[in-house]
Motif scaffolding. Structure first.
Motif: not given
Length: 206
Positions: A104-128
């Protein structure tokens, strides 16, 4: 400590957006894509685990404005990811099945960014972490902050172990899972899961 580890592992194993995202990225980017998503995910979890241990998450949850901003940002990001998955599924080519993942025409850093942001921007994780960790702190023990950081590290270790095995399994079954119809269906399910989580974030209050 053992009770905490067992409870945390059960919670980690429950199907959710992390599992859906890692499945999709392991199919598109191979084992590297899955592992990078895993690393990003645990880093995102670490943000909230560390913040909870230091008391910052409690301050975030106490501020309605800050919580709302984080909730909206997280929901918008998940909706954007969901749209990408659904669009990719709709355009899935009827290509022959191979043992190698699609390039796929995306940098590998995109996978790292997706995993990070999906949790870091999730307030439910903070609440947990704010509600989960205190239940296992020793009353009258040593430093509650040090103990909370230790429990957070254990949670992160279990997260890495379980999803590491999961990514390896997806990679091993890659030939079957990368069949055009199966892959498209997985991307559809991933998109719907992420969209559902995003809508839940928007409609639920803290």
């Amino acid at each position: 400590m053992l009770t905490f580890a067992m409870t945390a592992l059960v919670l980690i194993m429950l199907p959710g957006p992390d599992q859906a995202l890692m499945t999709r990225n392991a199919l598109v980017g191979g084992r590297a894509g899955g592992v990078l998503t895993l690393v990003g995910g645990v880093l995102g979890v670490g943000v909230h685990a560390g913040a909870a241990a230091l008391g910052l998450s409690a301050l975030l949850l106490a501020s309605a404005t800050a919580f709302t901003v984080l909730k909206i940002a997280g929901a918008v990001y998940l909706l954007w990811l969901a749209a990408q998955m659904l669009w990719s599924a709709a355009r899935s080519p009827r290509a022959p099945v191979t043992d190698q993942p699609d390039v796929v025409p995306v940098r590998r850093s995109a996978y790292l960014r997706q995993g990070f942001l999906s949790n870091a921007l999730n307030p439910k994780v903070a609440l947990f972490f704010v509600t989960f960790l205190p239940q296992f702190l020793t009353v009258g023990g040593g430093s509650p902050r040090a103990e909370a950081l230790l429990l957070s590290a254990i949670f992160a270790g279990l997260y890495l172990s379980w999803f590491g095995l999961y990514v390896a399994a997806v990679d091993r079954l890659g030939r079957w899972l990368r069949r055009p119809r199966v892959k498209a269906r997985i991307e559809q399910v991933t998109g719907l899961v992420l969209a559902t989580v995003a809508v839940r974030l928007l409609v639920t209050s803290h």
